[in-house]
Design an enzyme around this catalytic site. Structure first.
Site, PDB file in Angstrom:
ATOM      1  N   LEU B 224       0.809  -1.218   0.000  1.00 20.60           N
ATOM      2  CA  LEU B 224       0.000   0.000   0.000  1.00 20.60           C
ATOM      3  C   LEU B 224       0.855   1.288   0.000  1.00 20.60           C
ATOM      4  CD1 LEU B 224      -3.031   0.794   0.296  1.00 20.60           C
ATOM      5  CD2 LEU B 224      -2.576   1.033   2.734  1.00 20.60           C
ATOM      6  N   ASP B 225       0.540   2.197  -0.881  1.00 24.15           N
ATOM      7  CA  ASP B 225       1.218   3.500  -0.959  1.00 24.15           C
ATOM      8  C   ASP B 225       2.709   3.381  -1.270  1.00 24.15           C
ATOM      9  OD1 ASP B 225      -1.236   4.435  -0.204  1.00 24.15           O
ATOM     10  OD2 ASP B 225      -0.650   4.978   1.825  1.00 24.15           O
TER      11      ASP B 225
END
EC number: 3.5.1.10
Lengths: 280, 280, 280, 280
Positions: B224-225
């Site tokens: 994520l990210d």
């Protein structure tokens, strides 16, 4: 094997890339970087290629490209990638651009050799000599202007100068000198061209109440402030800035823009296409 | 003659450009644009070439490159330059990025075809249908997540989707879905990565008193990210901005960054090189 | 207690801040924000004060300031902070600025009420009506221009309009209309003033080879493209951009600049000081 | 009449502006500039007022404000506007920030007096002495660190230093020293905080493939790289930049950001509000 930079300007037609890349492959050269652009306005093709090759094969490459039917070239050159552009700086009294160039050169940030600084004033001698660069005081009056320009050209030739930088040089060059330095003299204009031309652009900017001020680096031509633009930038200002503060803010953007243009030129990244530049 | 875009990723070694340009010349193709990059970190070579050629010669070119000993390719493709990337947009409630993409698409500013919008909420249905795009309401709960993702993948396959855009889609995709969409799903992160990750980045930015806020568009990965960044930008803020105002300012930079990343992807300008992107 | 915004322009002399702040304190008002500026060029003083006070005390404050010997005012006004500026948008065919204003208004991002859109073309009717705003088609020919402008002024009066936005409205307003809308009509000029004036600025920019293009929002005056500038911005471009691409890039910067200027005006942040603006 | 700058931090409540402006009016002072901000997070009020007044009336003004019930102040001070902030620079080997500060100081661009430069290396002695500034070589080892910090504090006291600038000083200050210099020591962090902390941020940036790199100037606190941010900026980079080139590009943004922060501090524009700064 040594690294080289090839620059090529020619009529745009099929087969150029094949001719160049085959010429390079035939001497076992390795292409490291390559940029190209076809300008539909002028129908010219521009190419900048960085390659690794044996030094004694460079002429073979040039000859092969020369023989190619695809390449009707207007300009073709190869230089060692680590060759530093021999640079002469012209300056008057304001020294912010001068110091910036000296510092970047000294710290290895700019691929140039500063072979001298010429000024119509004595103000910057101390700074220039601190950096170990020869300083030439060349005063210019109406009467001595022709002689001064002749001396300048003599210096350019004697020092094998590849780039003349007008780092806030407040004398207008004669048309003839502009011609002689065409494509190898860069001026920093203290305004966002084609904005405020002529004198005191920051005062003009203040009066007009603009919200951004800028600077433009361009090749010198006889047409004052109208030469091909290499680089520009702006900085945000407000109503609260006095003209004096705008001048100070402008110094920052001027030196930033000028040093970028000098780097681009020194790395053989700038090509002329009519009134415009192609910058790879 | 029709315009095409070739993209090539291969091991970096001598002869690649010669092989490609000769293959093109052999079918009388004309190179219009060419960008290339050798990544020393990964020893990969990336090339994007725009050329004009007869449609039925494209396979000949691909075969010639395939046969070349110089090109040990990991990826080689040619697409028509005017082919529009079939795009599916995922959105939750915030519609600023969605509207921006719809408007740019409608005004001919983005070379994509928006084949549908999928949302876990009904809020944006009116807007989507105003633009004549099919809207699919696909609610996601803990229980239905797997089914919803399966339906999404079905849509992607059925619609021959080349790009999935998470335009402020507030659901976390499963690792498996990320894998399946690898390299063709772009997310807009409402922060200047690797700055504030996780929830409420603008509130974090306010508390930390930063003077710039930004946004990052990146390919979606299971981490994520942390996917490869395609585009980023920032905007200046002051102490006077409330968290709510930062959110509003952030919307501007988010939509700007996302639309640039979508354009780059749709024009086949983005290449993956490990954790990084090469953007021509 | 309700939040108010006071704007004051007066001759610059000692005692103004004391007079204003004492007048506010005397009714137990609380100052929330305060900006002021003394323009040495015009010897004018500008002040914008946000305060919380009982509604029925506002007149008391105005009277107290009026009586003060320190305040020789040219302009003094108080408005509720949550009062939305009644806005009329003029547009021709390009709808990017229009959509941006409509969207920002709808999403609560701009403190305006859009009371109508007037166009000399029918193109944008669908968009305007989708947003639930009255659309008026007001064609303009040489013969009908005077009548059209009269109708426009009638609308402005009937709708109690505080701001007219020329969101790429391609008709030149008459001197008389400019006069009547002085200080409450904002135009977006698709160039970085004072750069390329007149027609097709992006084509001019392309030919000149500039490295940045911009846009300027300014108050409308009889002197075309010379009204006081409220906001400006630029974006970086390269030689590779065609004039058409510059136009597309320009749309982004135009809408960004225009929406900022509209916000500043609507929040009573813009003051006129001769040819310049003060923007708090 | 002489120009003064007043700075005030106090609890936010009604009557503060009236108290201050009346105190100024009572001695016939003229307010030239005024900025204020109410921080809802901390309920603190910040004010910076530039005024012209007779020198011997300043104490009267301070006393009047002191007596005011409205002003429960945490900080109140008046300084002559032309008083230059006595500044000590700490530096290690990288001299780009140091030179920039020296040049701006010498050219009158920064309202500071550089009273000395302290370095744990000899490298910058020549440059510092060229500018006529005392250079102190203060080597730091694990064993001598406490003594070196004591010597530093002695210098700060002896020279009446109002600002210590860590211009790429590569030693970590002890918690105790940070405490002693709280609010008057500024560090330049070579990264866009809260981005890449710790060592070699440009290498981290390269590996992560970011499209912008930045720098942050912040007050020094015991919590490394976490002090209140005063100023930040970024510059756009591409995949083609090597870590070494990022470092060079970073030098530009570092010196720009640091000099702005030093100016803001020296002009008494920076206030601390918890972990954040208010910068007028």
């Amino acid at each position: 094997m040594a690294r080289h930079i090839m620059t090529l300007t020619c009529d745009d037609r099929p087969g150029i890339v094949a001719a160049v890349s085959t010429a390079l492959l035939d001497v076992n050269a390795n292409i490291v970087e390559n940029q190209q652009f076809s300008d539909e306005d002028t129908n010219l093709f521009f190419m900048r290629t960085v390659f690794d090759a044996a030094q004694d094969e460079v002429q073979t490459v040039l000859d092969a490209i020369d023989r190619s039917a695809a390449v009707e070239h207007q300009h073709l050159a190869v230089r060692p990638a680590d060759e530093r552009c021999r640079t002469l700086i012209l300056v008057s009294r304001f020294d912010h651009c001068l110091l910036d160039l000296l510092y970047r050169w000294k710290s290895g940030d700019l691929p140039i050799d500063i072979v001298g600084v010429v000024s119509n004033h004595e103000d910057t001698r101390g700074l220039v000599e601190y950096y170990g660069v020869p300083f030439t005081h060349l005063p210019v009056t109406k009467e001595t202007k022709a002689a001064a320009e002749a001396e300048l050209l003599r210096l350019v030739a004697a020092q094998d100068v590849g780039l003349v930088v007008l780092a806030r040089y407040m004398q207008i060059l004669s048309d003839d000198l502009c011609q002689q330095l065409a494509g190898r003299a860069i001026n920093i204009h203290h305004s966002f061209l084609p904005g405020f031309k002529g004198a005191k652009p920051y005062h003009q900017a203040h009066e007009r109440g603009v919200k951004l001020i800028g600077a433009s680096a361009h090749y010198v031509t006889g047409d004052l402030d109208e030469g091909p633009i290499i680089e520009q930038d702006v900085v945000r200002v407000t109503h609260a800035e006095t003209p004096e503060r705008l001048v100070a803010i402008g110094r920052d953007v001027e030196r930033r823009v000028l040093s970028r243009a000098v780097r681009d030129h020194a790395e053989s990244r700038v090509f002329l296409s009519g009134r415009r530049t192609i910058v790879f």
